[in-house]
Motif scaffolding. Sequence first.
Motif, PDB file in Angstrom:
ATOM      1  N   PRO A 115       0.807  -1.227   0.000  1.00 15.74           N
ATOM      2  CA  PRO A 115       0.000   0.000   0.000  1.00 15.74           C
ATOM      3  C   PRO A 115       0.835   1.269   0.000  1.00 15.74           C
ATOM      4  CG  PRO A 115      -0.873  -1.596   1.558  1.00 15.74           C
ATOM      5  CD  PRO A 115       0.441  -2.130   1.099  1.00 15.74           C
ATOM      6  N   ARG A 116       1.968   1.256   0.688  1.00 13.78           N
ATOM      7  CA  ARG A 116       2.791   2.464   0.698  1.00 13.78           C
ATOM      8  C   ARG A 116       3.369   2.752  -0.684  1.00 13.78           C
ATOM      9  NH1 ARG A 116       6.043   1.260   6.296  1.00 13.78           N
ATOM     10  NH2 ARG A 116       6.198  -0.751   5.252  1.00 13.78           N
ATOM     11  N   LEU A 117       3.657   1.707  -1.451  1.00 15.49           N
ATOM     12  CA  LEU A 117       4.111   1.915  -2.823  1.00 15.49           C
ATOM     13  C   LEU A 117       2.991   2.508  -3.677  1.00 15.49           C
ATOM     14  CD1 LEU A 117       6.358   1.613  -4.905  1.00 15.49           C
ATOM     15  CD2 LEU A 117       5.595  -0.749  -5.286  1.00 15.49           C
ATOM     16  N   THR A 118       1.738   2.111  -3.404  1.00 18.72           N
ATOM     17  CA  THR A 118       0.598   2.698  -4.102  1.00 18.72           C
ATOM     18  C   THR A 118       0.566   4.203  -3.889  1.00 18.72           C
ATOM     19  OG1 THR A 118      -0.657   0.666  -3.713  1.00 18.72           O
ATOM     20  CG2 THR A 118      -1.903   2.595  -4.395  1.00 18.72           C
ATOM     21  N   ALA A 119       0.710   4.618  -2.616  1.00 22.34           N
ATOM     22  CA  ALA A 119       0.689   6.044  -2.303  1.00 22.34           C
ATOM     23  C   ALA A 119       1.897   6.756  -2.893  1.00 22.34           C
ATOM     24  CB  ALA A 119       0.639   6.240  -0.787  1.00 22.34           C
ATOM     25  N   LEU A 120       3.076   6.124  -2.815  1.00 24.27           N
ATOM     26  CA  LEU A 120       4.279   6.730  -3.381  1.00 24.27           C
ATOM     27  C   LEU A 120       4.117   6.956  -4.883  1.00 24.27           C
ATOM     28  CD1 LEU A 120       7.295   7.561  -3.070  1.00 24.27           C
ATOM     29  CD2 LEU A 120       7.875   5.182  -3.597  1.00 24.27           C
ATOM     30  N   SER A 121       3.550   5.993  -5.575  1.00 19.41           N
ATOM     31  CA  SER A 121       3.351   6.142  -7.017  1.00 19.41           C
ATOM     32  C   SER A 121       2.436   7.323  -7.314  1.00 19.41           C
ATOM     33  CB  SER A 121       2.759   4.856  -7.607  1.00 19.41           C
ATOM     34  OG  SER A 121       3.642   3.771  -7.453  1.00 19.41           O
ATOM     35  N   TYR A 122       1.377   7.480  -6.532  1.00 20.54           N
ATOM     36  CA  TYR A 122       0.465   8.601  -6.791  1.00 20.54           C
ATOM     37  C   TYR A 122       1.145   9.939  -6.562  1.00 20.54           C
ATOM     38  CZ  TYR A 122      -2.926  12.235  -6.274  1.00 20.54           C
ATOM     39  OH  TYR A 122      -3.582  13.439  -6.421  1.00 20.54           O
TER      40      TYR A 122
END
Length: 720
Positions: A115-122
């Motif tokens: 999930p943190r990678l999801t936020a980082l990508s955004y």
Amino acid sequence: MADDAAAERRKREFEETWDAPKGLLGVFQVIDNIPIAVRYMATSFAFFLIGGALALVMRLQLARPDGTVLDAQTYNEFFTMHGTTMMFLFVIPFLEAFANYLIPLLNGTRDLPFPRLTALSYWTYLFGGIYIYSSFLFGAAPDGGWFAYVPLNLKQYSPGHNMDFWDIGLSVAEVAAIGAAAEMIVGILRMRAPGMSLNRMPLFCWALLVTSVMIVFAFTPLIVGTAMLELDRKEMTRFFDARYGGDPLLWQHIFWVFGHPEVYIMFVPAVGVLTHVVQTFARRPVTSYTLMVLALLATAFISFGLWVHHMFTTGLSPVGMGFFAAASMLIAIPNGIQLFGWITTLWAGRPRWRTPLLFGVGGVVIFLLGGITGVMVAAVPFDWQVHDTFFVVAHFHYVLIGGVLFPIFAGLYYWIPKFSGHLLGERLGRWNFWTMFVGFNVAFFPMHLSGLRGMPRRVYSYPTGLGLDVLNLVSTVGAGIFAVGVLLFLVNFARSVRGGAPAGRDPWEGDTLEWSEASPPENAQFARIPVVRSRHPMWEQETLLPVPEDDADVADAARQLDHAPSRWRGSLVVGVLDGRPLALAHLPRKSPWPFVMSVGFTIVFVAALVEIGWVFWVGAAVTLVALAGWFWPLDTERVAIDELYAARGEGARGGQATVPADAPAPAAPGPVRLPLPVGDRSSNGYWGTWVLLAIIFVSLGTLVASYVYLGAGPSPVPAA
């Protein structure tokens, strides 16, 4: 009564654990896939509107000969930013946003694996887009084309910061795309409902899996290439400078190794969207699921052998051009399989012609016309005649708008009821479709004719008397009609959100798992993990709950995860091929570090633009602090480990559940006893590491291939 009270308490704790962080700070801490996906969609659609506005102004400039709406410099800036926006800031991010929202719902799981990678990508994508568009504030908007051909974009011919903004800002957005792709690969392969084997996976998930692998192998060379270009622009290297042994054609090879798979990176997810829309409204499964999957794989494979058909006029050998011409025609075969799969599904079914299906079929018709002209430009002699004319502009807009944009609108009308809980207006939706369909064809079909009459691409004006006046005026009128169609969608969406008819769980009577959940879904998405026994569970299963006939491991995993674990976020990890439960994945609840790390990245890229050392070190320090915070142990990790060790001490064998398959689902589920892997092959981190290694391998391969290419000597100059 005590059991009921305990069950209610567990459900309440479970819901609180999955609740998104609140308040202003929560805006920067949220990492849940649904709110991040909503932001992704809103941001990328905003970029779509901006890119469309740039296109409208360009069409006004070309409506009449010797137009005065834009001067040459401003036209070049608008042209560059329109292409950059649509290719890099709208289509791929929007489709990845769709995937962020839908993959867990379609696969019957609670979130994506990182999930943190999801936020980082955004956040990285957002800051990259802002970075590129901030160039307008400094009077230095990119002006060298969205393809950035050299040597015209080297420092001696483009001395300002215009293309530095493009080069560096694009790298930020590319990092976001690759991060999202890594998330999708691991999430689709490893996090699914128990019983969902690969041959039961929804076709949209197959499409996103194929797309994500393509992104790793296509976007990575572009990141390397843009880094090489920026180093050349700073005169630290000479990769593309022929005066010092470089070769301008190397840039074209690197760019189009990305650029042509990019077309199918956009098209393949659209295939997944169209398949769901077609089979739902045809009220029958798509014809030959296996052939459709194989066609997706074949499309991806062949797409990496097409890039040179963008370079037929650069003086390549006849043997090489023949190979790439054949590959360019060959890819029509898997595309044809997909097309006939949709046609036979509709033919054998009883279609309901609602707005999503109208957009889907309309997109297929437009894409088919674009495919016909695609086979035409794959023929080398014909390509020599129409290369760099408006015929090619018409061709790729027919492919991209028909094969990508119309399916996106089909998906919006299909899934917005799930996202918002409200149906979009059907009458206004039909007006929306026909306005866009007619407007598009009025705008772009005449470009075939103007191209055949010799109108070149990338020109800001043309003289009268060439037979182009009426054609360009008609194209501009069509662009205006198309813009009205987009405006109708915005009106329809606003009316739906404010007072549309309630959608309920399943307004379309769909076949996949997202239609089993509330609209919009709860924070955890699946408080009760479904058991999958069919490729179309909503059509072919009487229940999604465990039944005595289920495999013991599958049924028990679903029972164990019924509103559990309640004190930390956990979701199921399954075998890649068979969907059998293997382990649990611990998922973080909230984190500010993705936002902080994105800020650090952006500062580093600003330093690369302004060439100030202390700015770079500030960005590096922020990034390192964020990295340390990212890997700092979480309290919930200790809770998860303690609970699982306690559960395994109560009689579990080898970490596997021991509840009989025919036992009724308890009112309060027992302890979760599946293992919580950290570093072995069943952990998501292990699989994510392999994706990272693949990215590194492709990066090194790009550099080695560039070295070999330059070592072969300069490219021959084509005869006049």
